[in-house]
Design a protein around this motif. Structure first.
Motif, PDB file in Angstrom:
ATOM      1  N   MET A 199     -15.577  17.169  -3.089  1.00  0.00           N
ATOM      2  CA  MET A 199     -14.584  16.779  -4.116  1.00  0.00           C
ATOM      3  C   MET A 199     -13.177  16.750  -3.523  1.00  0.00           C
ATOM      4  O   MET A 199     -12.381  15.872  -3.840  1.00  0.00           O
ATOM      5  N   GLU A 200     -12.922  17.718  -2.672  1.00  0.00           N
ATOM      6  CA  GLU A 200     -11.604  17.775  -2.042  1.00  0.00           C
ATOM      7  C   GLU A 200     -11.339  16.499  -1.242  1.00  0.00           C
ATOM      8  O   GLU A 200     -10.239  15.941  -1.271  1.00  0.00           O
ATOM      9  N   GLN A 201     -12.432  16.006  -0.593  1.00  0.00           N
ATOM     10  CA  GLN A 201     -12.288  14.783   0.188  1.00  0.00           C
ATOM     11  C   GLN A 201     -11.945  13.600  -0.699  1.00  0.00           C
ATOM     12  O   GLN A 201     -11.090  12.781  -0.367  1.00  0.00           O
ATOM     13  N   PHE A 202     -12.585  13.546  -1.874  1.00  0.00           N
ATOM     14  CA  PHE A 202     -12.309  12.415  -2.758  1.00  0.00           C
ATOM     15  C   PHE A 202     -10.896  12.498  -3.325  1.00  0.00           C
ATOM     16  O   PHE A 202     -10.250  11.475  -3.531  1.00  0.00           O
ATOM     17  N   GLU A 203     -10.401  13.744  -3.542  1.00  0.00           N
ATOM     18  CA  GLU A 203      -9.004  13.869  -3.990  1.00  0.00           C
ATOM     19  C   GLU A 203      -8.057  13.351  -2.911  1.00  0.00           C
ATOM     20  O   GLU A 203      -7.102  12.629  -3.193  1.00  0.00           O
ATOM     21  N   LEU A 204      -8.367  13.723  -1.660  1.00  0.00           N
ATOM     22  CA  LEU A 204      -7.546  13.210  -0.554  1.00  0.00           C
ATOM     23  C   LEU A 204      -7.558  11.691  -0.540  1.00  0.00           C
ATOM     24  O   LEU A 204      -6.530  11.044  -0.370  1.00  0.00           O
ATOM     25  N   LEU A 205      -8.762  11.114  -0.775  1.00  0.00           N
ATOM     26  CA  LEU A 205      -8.863   9.660  -0.722  1.00  0.00           C
ATOM     27  C   LEU A 205      -8.132   9.007  -1.876  1.00  0.00           C
ATOM     28  O   LEU A 205      -7.516   7.956  -1.716  1.00  0.00           O
ATOM     29  N   THR A 206      -8.183   9.609  -3.057  1.00  0.00           N
ATOM     30  CA  THR A 206      -7.461   8.985  -4.179  1.00  0.00           C
ATOM     31  C   THR A 206      -5.962   9.068  -3.952  1.00  0.00           C
ATOM     32  O   THR A 206      -5.226   8.128  -4.274  1.00  0.00           O
ATOM     33  N   ASN A 207      -5.496  10.172  -3.363  1.00  0.00           N
ATOM     34  CA  ASN A 207      -4.069  10.242  -3.018  1.00  0.00           C
ATOM     35  C   ASN A 207      -3.708   9.146  -2.031  1.00  0.00           C
ATOM     36  O   ASN A 207      -2.684   8.477  -2.175  1.00  0.00           O
ATOM     37  N   TRP A 208      -4.597   8.949  -1.039  1.00  0.00           N
ATOM     38  CA  TRP A 208      -4.354   7.912  -0.037  1.00  0.00           C
ATOM     39  C   TRP A 208      -4.281   6.548  -0.698  1.00  0.00           C
ATOM     40  O   TRP A 208      -3.416   5.733  -0.372  1.00  0.00           O
ATOM     41  N   ALA A 209      -5.189   6.306  -1.667  1.00  0.00           N
ATOM     42  CA  ALA A 209      -5.206   4.998  -2.321  1.00  0.00           C
ATOM     43  C   ALA A 209      -3.938   4.765  -3.119  1.00  0.00           C
ATOM     44  O   ALA A 209      -3.461   3.638  -3.228  1.00  0.00           O
ATOM     45  N   GLN A 210      -3.361   5.856  -3.680  1.00  0.00           N
ATOM     46  CA  GLN A 210      -2.128   5.664  -4.437  1.00  0.00           C
ATOM     47  C   GLN A 210      -0.947   5.368  -3.515  1.00  0.00           C
ATOM     48  O   GLN A 210      -0.020   4.657  -3.888  1.00  0.00           O
ATOM     49  N   VAL A 211      -1.008   5.905  -2.300  1.00  0.00           N
ATOM     50  CA  VAL A 211       0.090   5.638  -1.375  1.00  0.00           C
ATOM     51  C   VAL A 211      -0.056   4.258  -0.751  1.00  0.00           C
ATOM     52  O   VAL A 211       0.882   3.469  -0.704  1.00  0.00           O
ATOM     53  N   ASN A 212      -1.275   3.953  -0.291  1.00  0.00           N
ATOM     54  CA  ASN A 212      -1.498   2.683   0.410  1.00  0.00           C
ATOM     55  C   ASN A 212      -2.213   1.696  -0.501  1.00  0.00           C
ATOM     56  O   ASN A 212      -3.409   1.491  -0.385  1.00  0.00           O
ATOM     57  N   VAL A 213      -1.456   1.105  -1.422  1.00  0.00           N
ATOM     58  CA  VAL A 213      -2.099   0.210  -2.386  1.00  0.00           C
ATOM     59  C   VAL A 213      -2.681  -1.008  -1.687  1.00  0.00           C
ATOM     60  O   VAL A 213      -3.795  -1.442  -1.969  1.00  0.00           O
ATOM     61  N   GLU A 214      -1.923  -1.544  -0.723  1.00  0.00           N
ATOM     62  CA  GLU A 214      -2.364  -2.774  -0.080  1.00  0.00           C
ATOM     63  C   GLU A 214      -3.671  -2.556   0.683  1.00  0.00           C
ATOM     64  O   GLU A 214      -4.614  -3.353   0.571  1.00  0.00           O
ATOM     65  N   ALA A 215      -3.734  -1.438   1.423  1.00  0.00           N
ATOM     66  CA  ALA A 215      -4.963  -1.157   2.169  1.00  0.00           C
ATOM     67  C   ALA A 215      -6.124  -0.931   1.207  1.00  0.00           C
ATOM     68  O   ALA A 215      -7.253  -1.365   1.465  1.00  0.00           O
ATOM     69  N   PHE A 216      -5.838  -0.291   0.076  1.00  0.00           N
ATOM     70  CA  PHE A 216      -6.900  -0.037  -0.904  1.00  0.00           C
ATOM     71  C   PHE A 216      -7.469  -1.350  -1.434  1.00  0.00           C
ATOM     72  O   PHE A 216      -8.684  -1.543  -1.487  1.00  0.00           O
ATOM     73  N   VAL A 217      -6.565  -2.291  -1.805  1.00  0.00           N
ATOM     74  CA  VAL A 217      -7.026  -3.576  -2.322  1.00  0.00           C
ATOM     75  C   VAL A 217      -7.764  -4.341  -1.226  1.00  0.00           C
ATOM     76  O   VAL A 217      -8.792  -4.987  -1.477  1.00  0.00           O
ATOM     77  N   LEU A 218      -7.254  -4.239   0.020  1.00  0.00           N
ATOM     78  CA  LEU A 218      -7.922  -4.913   1.136  1.00  0.00           C
ATOM     79  C   LEU A 218      -9.351  -4.413   1.281  1.00  0.00           C
ATOM     80  O   LEU A 218     -10.288  -5.198   1.411  1.00  0.00           O
ATOM     81  N   TYR A 219      -9.542  -3.067   1.234  1.00  0.00           N
ATOM     82  CA  TYR A 219     -10.894  -2.542   1.386  1.00  0.00           C
ATOM     83  C   TYR A 219     -11.764  -2.939   0.207  1.00  0.00           C
ATOM     84  O   TYR A 219     -12.950  -3.252   0.384  1.00  0.00           O
ATOM     85  N   ALA A 220     -11.186  -2.949  -1.009  1.00  0.00           N
ATOM     86  CA  ALA A 220     -11.978  -3.364  -2.165  1.00  0.00           C
ATOM     87  C   ALA A 220     -12.457  -4.800  -1.995  1.00  0.00           C
ATOM     88  O   ALA A 220     -13.630  -5.113  -2.271  1.00  0.00           O
ATOM     89  N   LEU A 221     -11.576  -5.681  -1.501  1.00  0.00           N
ATOM     90  CA  LEU A 221     -11.982  -7.078  -1.307  1.00  0.00           C
ATOM     91  C   LEU A 221     -12.974  -7.207  -0.151  1.00  0.00           C
ATOM     92  O   LEU A 221     -13.885  -8.040  -0.191  1.00  0.00           O
ATOM     93  N   ALA A 222     -12.803  -6.360   0.893  1.00  0.00           N
ATOM     94  CA  ALA A 222     -13.747  -6.406   2.012  1.00  0.00           C
ATOM     95  C   ALA A 222     -15.129  -5.979   1.554  1.00  0.00           C
ATOM     96  O   ALA A 222     -16.143  -6.525   2.015  1.00  0.00           O
ATOM     97  N   ILE A 223     -15.190  -5.023   0.607  1.00  0.00           N
ATOM     98  CA  ILE A 223     -16.490  -4.574   0.093  1.00  0.00           C
ATOM     99  C   ILE A 223     -17.174  -5.707  -0.662  1.00  0.00           C
ATOM    100  O   ILE A 223     -18.398  -5.791  -0.701  1.00  0.00           O
ATOM    101  N   ILE A 224     -16.385  -6.630  -1.248  1.00  0.00           N
ATOM    102  CA  ILE A 224     -17.009  -7.811  -1.851  1.00  0.00           C
ATOM    103  C   ILE A 224     -17.394  -8.815  -0.772  1.00  0.00           C
ATOM    104  O   ILE A 224     -18.488  -9.375  -0.775  1.00  0.00           O
TER     105      ILE A 224
END
Lengths: 197, 188
Positions: B1-26
């Motif tokens: 769970m701690e890891q997922f909290e770290l990742l959600t914090n990361w996603a809030q900081v790096n919005v562009e990278a988050f959207v990029l990975y979401a599109l790459a997953i598609i």
């Protein structure tokens, strides 16, 4: 591993167990890498070489696991290869610059298109793979326009020309496929040997 | 769970990278489906998924004009042409059940993997001349001005190429009535 995906036709329907196990392992190792805990784990295990390049370690582990999992009977190879591709991509680019993330995605799409171009027997599928490759090149150019040359955006203008050529290529290529089909009643790449002596 | 909290914090900081990975997953699974789906008409529709994801990538790269052109030309136009060609050819390769020889498939896999790893290593070891400037918010206007001033000649050539290619495609794809030629030859 990828080889047998196309020909699961007569086999029994793939079961979920292997795929699910592989997905859980791949996703958890990628999450552990992204949150930085994999490095400490590797250091504790004494694998200092891998701790210096943890993304290479994740990539190798995922590749080996994907080979094993897709060699198992009744596994869904398409799902395994997709998960391996996505997780390998995320692991390889997580700590890099944004530009490298885009360029790596484009390189990955280009390699997928290249593989499809080599192995497909259906001529229309070969044309689809070529469209994939052209699209990957466009992605490269737009990423360069955003991160290297944001003032003159020359990359976007080149991308427009590639778009034009891609449209022309799709029209002419498919027309050639149609003409060949009308003459030989097949679109099988293996049988296009009219010029072979 | 701690890891997922770290990742959600990361996603809030790096919005562009988050959207990029979401599109790459598609995009990446859709690209694999294009190659490996047994029903080729379905792989034609998976092509829409790849092109749509790339369109989203163009949007987060602030290339609005190209994103819409991508949507119109690739996602709708080229996919439509491909699907129509599929319906016209109707190959039934699946029933023949023979694939490209295993040796060729293996060499293709090796070539593609080595190509990707080479490009990736080259990308990582290069130091890119990254520019910290912002993009011009009116970049559609900028593209239009560039196309009719600096790049006017290539633009005209591109339009001539497109015209010639489409006329050639129509000529190639037009169903020629085969009897006519022999009939005319016979009459002469």
């Amino acid at each position: 591993m990828v080889d047998q995906i196309m020909h699961t036709g007569n086999k029994p329907a793939p079961t979920l167990a292997t795929t699910l196990a592989f997905a859980i392992v791949a996703i958890s190792i990628t999450v552990a890498f992204a949150s930085g805990q994999l490095v400490t784990l590797l250091l504790n295990l004494g694998l200092n070489t891998f701790a210096a390049y943890p993304e290479i370690f994740v990539f190798l582990v995922i590749a080996v696991l994907a080979t094993i999992a897709s060699a198992m009977p009744n596994s869904n190879r398409l799902a395994i290869v997709s998960i391996a591709g996505v997780m390998g991509y995320i692991a390889l680019t997580y700590n890099q610059d944004m530009l490298i993330k885009y360029l790596s995605l484009a390189a990955l799409l280009f390699s997928i298109g290249m593989y499809g171009m080599v192995v497909s027997r259906n001529a229309v599928r070969v044309l689809m793979s070529i469209e994939l490759m052209l699209n990957a090149v466009n992605l490269n150019l737009v990423a360069f326009a955003r991160y290297v040359d944001p003032v003159h955006i020359r990359g976007q203008i080149f991308a427009i020309f590639i778009l034009t050529v891609a449209a022309a290529e799709a029209a002419v290529g498919l027309a050639i496929v149609l003409a060949i089909y009308r003459n030989t009643s097949t679109v099988d790449m293996e049988k296009f040997n009219l010029l072979k002596w | 769970m701690e890891q997922f909290e770290l990742l959600t914090n990361w996603a809030q900081v790096n919005v562009e990278a988050f959207v990029l990975y979401a599109l790459a997953i598609i995009a990446i699974p859709c690209a694999f489906c294009v190659l490996f789906d047994r029903a080729i008409i379905r792989s034609g529709f998976f092509l829409i998924g790849v092109f749509g994801a790339v369109c989203g990538l163009f949007l987060i790269l602030q290339a609005q004009f190209l994103a819409l052109a991508q949507l119109m030309i690739y996602t709708v136009g080229i996919t439509l042409v491909v699907v129509i060609a599929l319906m016209l050819t109707n190959p039934r390769l699946e029933k023949e059940g023979v694939a490209v020889e295993g040796r060729e498939r293996f060499s293709g896999l090796v070539i593609a993997t080595v190509f990707f790893l080479t490009i990736y290593c080259a990308l990582r070891s290069e130091s890119w001349p990254l520019s910290s400037l912002r993009m011009n918010p009116e970049n559609v206007k900028q593209i239009g001005a560039a196309l009719i001033t600096t790049y006017a000649l290539p633009f005209e050539f591109a339009s001539v190429l497109l015209l010639a290619a489409l006329m050639g495609a129509i000529l190639l794809a037009k169903a020629e009535p085969k009897n006519d030629v022999s009939k005319i030859a016979g009459e002469n």
